[in-house]
Write a protein that holds these residues in place. Structure first.
Motif, PDB file in Angstrom:
ATOM      1  N   ALA A 192       0.374  -1.419   0.221  1.00  0.00           N
ATOM      2  CA  ALA A 192       0.442   0.194  -0.187  1.00  0.00           C
ATOM      3  C   ALA A 192       1.120   0.585   0.105  1.00  0.00           C
ATOM      4  O   ALA A 192       1.957   0.828   1.211  1.00  0.00           O
ATOM      5  CB  ALA A 192      -1.681  -0.080   1.031  1.00  0.00           C
ATOM      6  N   ILE A 193       0.601   2.397  -0.483  1.00  0.00           N
ATOM      7  CA  ILE A 193       1.731   3.207  -0.876  1.00  0.00           C
ATOM      8  C   ILE A 193       0.257   4.585  -0.721  1.00  0.00           C
ATOM      9  O   ILE A 193      -0.113   5.018  -1.003  1.00  0.00           O
ATOM     10  CB  ILE A 193       2.075   3.264  -2.618  1.00  0.00           C
ATOM     11  N   VAL A 194       1.629   5.303  -0.435  1.00  0.00           N
ATOM     12  CA  VAL A 194       1.163   7.135   0.274  1.00  0.00           C
ATOM     13  C   VAL A 194       2.335   7.391  -1.224  1.00  0.00           C
ATOM     14  O   VAL A 194       3.035   7.612  -0.408  1.00  0.00           O
ATOM     15  CB  VAL A 194       0.835   7.978   1.352  1.00  0.00           C
ATOM     16  N   ILE A 195       0.902   8.383  -1.992  1.00  0.00           N
ATOM     17  CA  ILE A 195       2.245   9.415  -2.714  1.00  0.00           C
ATOM     18  C   ILE A 195       1.634  10.981  -2.243  1.00  0.00           C
ATOM     19  O   ILE A 195       0.507  11.200  -2.597  1.00  0.00           O
ATOM     20  CB  ILE A 195       1.181   9.057  -4.193  1.00  0.00           C
ATOM     21  N   SER A 196       2.540  11.465  -1.789  1.00  0.00           N
ATOM     22  CA  SER A 196       2.058  13.098  -1.449  1.00  0.00           C
ATOM     23  C   SER A 196       2.158  13.917  -3.163  1.00  0.00           C
ATOM     24  O   SER A 196       3.455  13.203  -3.824  1.00  0.00           O
ATOM     25  CB  SER A 196       3.052  13.983  -0.118  1.00  0.00           C
ATOM     26  N   GLY A 197       1.861  15.237  -3.544  1.00  0.00           N
ATOM     27  CA  GLY A 197       1.445  15.907  -4.591  1.00  0.00           C
ATOM     28  C   GLY A 197       1.462  14.689  -5.456  1.00  0.00           C
ATOM     29  O   GLY A 197       1.951  15.486  -6.802  1.00  0.00           O
ATOM     30  N   ALA A 198       0.627  14.405  -5.367  1.00  0.00           N
ATOM     31  CA  ALA A 198      -0.783  13.176  -6.206  1.00  0.00           C
ATOM     32  C   ALA A 198      -0.684  14.363  -8.031  1.00  0.00           C
ATOM     33  O   ALA A 198      -1.183  13.647  -8.430  1.00  0.00           O
ATOM     34  CB  ALA A 198      -1.383  12.562  -5.274  1.00  0.00           C
ATOM     35  N   ALA A 199      -1.151  15.754  -7.298  1.00  0.00           N
ATOM     36  CA  ALA A 199      -2.002  15.983  -8.731  1.00  0.00           C
ATOM     37  C   ALA A 199      -0.281  17.097  -9.108  1.00  0.00           C
ATOM     38  O   ALA A 199      -0.875  17.429 -10.632  1.00  0.00           O
ATOM     39  CB  ALA A 199      -2.515  17.021  -8.444  1.00  0.00           C
ATOM     40  N   GLY A 200       0.548  16.558  -8.644  1.00  0.00           N
ATOM     41  CA  GLY A 200       1.671  17.555  -9.569  1.00  0.00           C
ATOM     42  C   GLY A 200       2.721  16.764 -10.821  1.00  0.00           C
ATOM     43  O   GLY A 200       1.230  15.769 -11.315  1.00  0.00           O
ATOM     44  N   ALA A 201       3.386  17.239 -11.363  1.00  0.00           N
ATOM     45  CA  ALA A 201       3.506  16.629 -12.796  1.00  0.00           C
ATOM     46  C   ALA A 201       4.294  14.503 -12.385  1.00  0.00           C
ATOM     47  O   ALA A 201       4.431  14.430 -12.478  1.00  0.00           O
ATOM     48  CB  ALA A 201       4.793  16.944 -13.188  1.00  0.00           C
ATOM     49  N   VAL A 202       5.250  14.743 -10.977  1.00  0.00           N
ATOM     50  CA  VAL A 202       5.649  13.658 -10.805  1.00  0.00           C
ATOM     51  C   VAL A 202       5.119  12.737  -9.967  1.00  0.00           C
ATOM     52  O   VAL A 202       4.061  11.590 -10.399  1.00  0.00           O
ATOM     53  CB  VAL A 202       7.052  13.647 -10.254  1.00  0.00           C
TER      54      VAL A 202
END
Length: 350
Positions: free
Chosen positions: A160-170
């Motif tokens: 399971a993974i959390v991704i911050s800045g998920a609406a950004g380019a990366v």
């Protein structure tokens, strides 16, 4: 007729906080410079699109020692640098890059630049997709996401993974890779508005949380009930500190960016460091240029294949292209730090 001069934005002074765009203390200065004559195997490029990336802020930070930076800093008087610009060859002494070819290359904030041909990657069309995607999903943003997830942290279907800045380019590409290519069991995004969160969920995230919401902390605890194995961090700051408390034992944190602190004069410290010790967490920073040319090309190939298999969405909503007069280039760049873009932010020179 071949141009003889080019406008450039150069670094006038290094900012200690938020860059200043106008006035006597402005961070950048507009200049006009002569265009040098081409040598052997060189090209004259007309810059069409500039890539805007949060990492550029670090290149002009006076508080980061040059020996602690992963690339050479931009010094006062030098043209501000931009990775993954899209440009057209307008003059060439190269056998491999003819006039009219489109390339992706590191340029400056300038109208024209002379570069060795070997430093410019020719853009080979993918279906009818605009070339700008070679600065985003098939460029530095997509390669960063893939390299961080696959090569550095080795995310897989059991995670399971959390991704911050998920609406950004990366982040927006990382969401798709994690869910659709790697099959991670749960993908949780973090973004700054409800609209951005809805978009991130449309890319494949199981849930996306608005970090500006009054209930964000409780929402994150609920979404990570049972804790998570991987955190892909694009922001640093308070979200990183909070996420240290939401990691499984022997969880892995991949540190990609720290945009929360780039313009701060008092950077946030880590309060939950005990969790790193008690939970035996692994924290690994990375820089995508370490991938090397061969691995970079292989990752681009994997991303193109992912697109053709329907696992990676390549569409206009994945990039924010801002038509910009040359004198307004710094203003468009500052949109990175104000949350005014979704996906990859590109400056289209008018």
């Amino acid at each position: 007729m071949t141009p003889t001069t080019s406008q450039h934005w150069v670094l006038a002074r290094k900012p200690t906080g938020r860059p200043i765009i106008t006035g006597p203390e402005a961070t950048f200065e507009l200049t006009t410079q002569p265009i040098p004559t081409l040598g052997e195997e060189q090209v004259l490029l007309k810059v069409l699109f500039l890539s805007n990336d949060p990492a550029q802020r670090m290149w002009i930070d006076p508080n980061i020692l040059p020996e602690r930076l992963y690339t050479s800093p931009v010094e006062i008087g030098e043209t501000m640098r931009s990775y993954s610009s899209i440009a057209e060859v307008v003059e060439s002494t190269s056998k491999t890059l003819p006039v009219g070819a489109l390339v992706c290359s590191t340029t400056g904030w300038c109208e024209y630049v002379v570069l060795p041909a070997e430093t410019a990657m020719r853009i080979e069309p993918v279906d009818d997709l605009p070339p700008t995607h070679f600065s985003g999903i098939f460029g530095i943003a997509g390669v960063t996401a893939y390299y961080g997830l696959v090569d550095i942290i080795k995310a897989g279907h059991e995670d399971a993974i959390v991704i911050s800045g998920a609406a950004g380019a990366v982040g927006s590409v990382a969401v798709q890779i994690a869910k659709n290519m790697l099959g991670c069991r749960k993908v949780i995004g973090i973004a700054g508005t409800d609209a951005k969160c809805q978009w991130v969920e449309s890319l494949g995230a199981d849930i996306c949380l608005n970090y500006k919401s009054k209930t964000f902390t409780e929402d994150l605890k609920s979404a990570t009930d049972g804790f998570v194995e991987v955190f892909f961090d694009n922001t640093g700051g308070e979200i990183l500190d909070l996420m240290l408390t939401r990691m499984q034992k022997e969880g892995r944190v991949v540190a990609c960016g720290a945009i929360a602190d780039y313009n701060s004069q008092t950077r946030a410290g880590i309060k939950n460091w005990y969790d790193v010790i008690g939970m035996r967490l692994q924290i690994k920073g990375f820089v995508v240029t370490d991938a090397g040319p061969a691995r970079w090309a292989a990752i681009v190939g994997a991303l193109v294949q992912g697109y053709r298999e329907g696992k990676i969405r390549v569409a206009d909503d994945g990039q924010t292209i801002v038509p910009t007069a040359f004198e307004d280039i710094p203003k468009t760049w500052m949109r990175l730090f104000d949350g005014q873009s979704t996906g990859k932010l590109l400056t289209r020179l008018e």
